[in-house]
Scaffold this motif. Sequence first.
Motif, PDB file in Angstrom:
ATOM      1  N   GLY A 225       0.695  -1.289  -0.153  1.00  0.00           N
ATOM      2  CA  GLY A 225       0.027  -0.018   0.041  1.00  0.00           C
ATOM      3  C   GLY A 225       0.879   1.063  -0.054  1.00  0.00           C
TER       4      GLY A 225
ATOM      5  N   GLU B 137       0.801   3.921  -2.980  1.00  0.00           N
ATOM      6  CA  GLU B 137       0.227   5.419  -2.698  1.00  0.00           C
ATOM      7  C   GLU B 137       1.444   6.245  -3.069  1.00  0.00           C
ATOM      8  OE1 GLU B 137      -1.955   8.272  -1.811  1.00  0.00           O
ATOM      9  OE2 GLU B 137      -2.718   6.342  -1.872  1.00  0.00           O
ATOM     10  N   SER B 138       2.675   5.819  -2.811  1.00  0.00           N
ATOM     11  CA  SER B 138       3.679   6.753  -3.278  1.00  0.00           C
ATOM     12  C   SER B 138       3.837   6.907  -4.825  1.00  0.00           C
ATOM     13  CB  SER B 138       5.204   6.412  -2.846  1.00  0.00           C
ATOM     14  OG  SER B 138       5.319   5.142  -3.137  1.00  0.00           O
TER      15      SER B 138
ATOM     16  N   ARG C 233       1.013   9.354  -6.034  1.00  0.00           N
ATOM     17  CA  ARG C 233       1.589  10.820  -5.592  1.00  0.00           C
ATOM     18  C   ARG C 233       2.492  11.255  -6.766  1.00  0.00           C
ATOM     19  NH1 ARG C 233       0.852  12.479   0.289  1.00  0.00           N
ATOM     20  NH2 ARG C 233      -0.970  10.758   0.848  1.00  0.00           N
TER      21      ARG C 233
ATOM     22  N   ARG D 216      -1.879  11.052  -9.237  1.00  0.00           N
ATOM     23  CA  ARG D 216      -3.262  10.212  -9.219  1.00  0.00           C
ATOM     24  C   ARG D 216      -3.560   9.715 -10.558  1.00  0.00           C
ATOM     25  NH1 ARG D 216      -4.044   8.740  -4.246  1.00  0.00           N
ATOM     26  NH2 ARG D 216      -3.598  10.433  -2.654  1.00  0.00           N
TER      27      ARG D 216
ATOM     28  N   ARG E 112      -3.420  -1.092  -5.200  1.00  0.00           N
ATOM     29  CA  ARG E 112      -3.800   0.289  -4.836  1.00  0.00           C
ATOM     30  C   ARG E 112      -4.004   1.324  -6.100  1.00  0.00           C
ATOM     31  NH1 ARG E 112      -5.847   3.626  -1.270  1.00  0.00           N
ATOM     32  NH2 ARG E 112      -4.807   5.414  -1.180  1.00  0.00           N
TER      33      ARG E 112
ATOM     34  N   MET F  96      -8.033   2.348  -6.124  1.00  0.00           N
ATOM     35  CA  MET F  96      -7.832   3.841  -5.531  1.00  0.00           C
ATOM     36  C   MET F  96      -9.051   4.118  -4.761  1.00  0.00           C
ATOM     37  SD  MET F  96      -6.428   7.476  -6.819  1.00  0.00           S
ATOM     38  CE  MET F  96      -7.930   7.935  -7.681  1.00  0.00           C
TER      39      MET F  96
END
Length: 108
Positions: free
Chosen positions: A30, A34-35, A38, A42, A104, A108
């Motif tokens: 995760g 997520e990194s 970013r 997105r 992920r 999202m």
Amino acid sequence: MAAATAVGVGITFFSRFGFLLIWAGFIGGGFIGESLLRVTGRKRGPKVEVIAAISSIAGIFIGMMAWRLLNGYSLDPSSIFQHLRFNPFYTLSLCIAVGAAVSRIRYM
């Protein structure tokens, strides 16, 4: 790639925890996903999912090699495969981390 390397070092550091290591795979995957979200602003899609899979596999491998090098373990391929063979939860955790990173991105 830096996040995946950090996850690889972390999972390798905690490789003796056995069954609890599976949770490290979910959390680390995760974190990788997520990194990457970013970094890409997105953006999602098949290309970003492939990038997530490749970068997490490469980063986790680099992290494992860095941890083994810093702790004085051999970088011999037979030693690495022996470590993977005798620690099935470690191998499962690495696979879960890659899958969690890709999912992920996708969900999202």
